[in-house]
Write a protein that holds these residues in place. Structure first.
Motif, short mmCIF file in Angstrom:
data_model
loop_
_atom_site.label_atom_id
_atom_site.label_comp_id
_atom_site.label_asym_id
_atom_site.label_seq_id
_atom_site.Cartn_x
_atom_site.Cartn_y
_atom_site.Cartn_z
N VAL A 31 0.84 -1.20 0.00
CA VAL A 31 0.00 0.00 0.00
C VAL A 31 0.88 1.25 0.00
N ALA A 32 1.95 1.25 0.78
CA ALA A 32 2.86 2.40 0.79
C ALA A 32 3.45 2.63 -0.60
N ALA A 33 3.79 1.55 -1.29
CA ALA A 33 4.36 1.66 -2.64
C ALA A 33 3.33 2.20 -3.63
N ILE A 34 2.07 1.83 -3.46
CA ILE A 34 1.01 2.38 -4.32
C ILE A 34 0.89 3.88 -4.06
N LEU A 35 0.86 4.24 -2.78
CA LEU A 35 0.67 5.64 -2.42
C LEU A 35 1.85 6.52 -2.82
N ASP A 36 3.07 5.97 -2.84
CA ASP A 36 4.21 6.80 -3.25
C ASP A 36 4.48 6.71 -4.75
N GLY A 37 3.68 5.93 -5.46
CA GLY A 37 3.78 5.86 -6.91
C GLY A 37 4.77 4.85 -7.45
N SER A 38 5.45 4.12 -6.58
CA SER A 38 6.44 3.15 -7.07
C SER A 38 5.82 1.82 -7.49
N THR A 134 3.31 -23.03 -15.71
CA THR A 134 2.06 -22.98 -16.49
C THR A 134 0.90 -22.35 -15.74
N THR A 135 1.07 -22.03 -14.46
CA THR A 135 -0.01 -21.46 -13.66
C THR A 135 -0.47 -20.13 -14.27
N PRO A 136 -1.78 -19.99 -14.57
CA PRO A 136 -2.27 -18.73 -15.14
C PRO A 136 -2.22 -17.59 -14.12
N ALA A 137 -1.56 -16.52 -14.52
CA ALA A 137 -1.41 -15.35 -13.66
C ALA A 137 -2.10 -14.15 -14.32
N VAL A 138 -2.68 -13.30 -13.49
CA VAL A 138 -3.30 -12.07 -13.95
C VAL A 138 -2.33 -10.94 -13.67
N LEU A 139 -1.79 -10.37 -14.72
CA LEU A 139 -0.87 -9.24 -14.60
C LEU A 139 -1.67 -7.99 -14.92
N TRP A 140 -1.79 -7.13 -13.92
CA TRP A 140 -2.53 -5.90 -14.21
C TRP A 140 -1.76 -4.69 -13.77
N ARG A 141 -1.97 -3.63 -14.55
CA ARG A 141 -1.36 -2.34 -14.29
C ARG A 141 -2.46 -1.38 -13.86
N PHE A 142 -2.05 -0.39 -13.09
CA PHE A 142 -3.03 0.57 -12.60
C PHE A 142 -2.35 1.91 -12.37
N ARG A 143 -3.18 2.91 -12.19
CA ARG A 143 -2.68 4.24 -11.83
C ARG A 143 -3.42 4.70 -10.59
N LEU A 144 -2.72 5.47 -9.79
CA LEU A 144 -3.32 6.05 -8.59
C LEU A 144 -4.21 7.21 -9.03
N VAL A 145 -5.47 7.14 -8.68
CA VAL A 145 -6.42 8.20 -9.04
C VAL A 145 -6.56 9.20 -7.90
N THR A 146 -6.75 8.66 -6.69
CA THR A 146 -6.99 9.52 -5.52
C THR A 146 -6.33 8.92 -4.29
N ASP A 147 -5.62 9.76 -3.58
CA ASP A 147 -5.08 9.39 -2.26
C ASP A 147 -6.12 9.83 -1.25
N LEU A 148 -6.87 8.87 -0.71
CA LEU A 148 -7.97 9.18 0.20
C LEU A 148 -7.50 9.69 1.55
#
Length: 152
Positions: A31-38, A134-148
């Motif tokens: 969560v800290a890494a999401i909030l700092d943008g890394s 062979t394990t199916p993985a979901v790789l997703w990217r996102f952007r921080l919209v709002t720091d609540l």
């Protein structure tokens, strides 16, 4: 992993929750890494979505990031989703996870410790659960919209 829902701000009650890892030090780090943008990418397993009965993330969808204290701390928006075998996870994705890994092998070892851990096996109701190339993985990217936290 879903857990008892905290009350997010009224305008976010219909937005799905995004819970990274399990509550505790790992979630705090993520969560800290999401909030700092890394942290702008993450990896989940298809089997986890199936176990939870949840759809895979979709580009353009938003989610409320939940911290270890079950508080809504941010809103993120999904910008890309790929389902690939674990063997196809690339270095760009690994680096964008923001966990400090500098190679796919290093990333894979850390993620296997998590996926083979007691909490994950319990969540999947499979005490022998393991992953392989062979394990199916979901790789997703996102952007921080709002720091609540700024809204407090």
């Amino acid at each position: 992993m879903t857990s008892e829902s905290a009350s997010p701000p009224a305008n976010l009650t219909s937005v799905p929750r995004a819970e990274f890892g399990f509550p505790g030090p790992l979630r705090d780090q993520l969560v800290a890494a999401i909030l700092d943008g890394s942290k702008t990418s993450t990896t989940a397993l298809v089997v986890d979505y199936e176990q939870e009965g949840e759809p895979l993330p979709e580009v353009g969808s938003r989610a409320v990031v939940i911290d270890s204290d079950d508080r809504a701390v941010a809103v993120i928006e999904v910008t890309d989703v790929r389902v690939v075998p674990l063997a196809q996870v690339d270095l760009a994705h690994v680096v964008d996870e923001g966990e400090g890994d500098t190679s796919v092998a290093e990333w894979r070892a850390g993620h296997e410790r998590f996926w083979h851990g007691e909490e994950m096996r319990a969540a999947l109701d499979d005490p022998e659960f393991t992953v392989d190339d062979t394990t199916p993985a979901v790789l997703w990217r996102f952007r921080l919209v709002t720091d609540l936290r700024l809204a407090d």
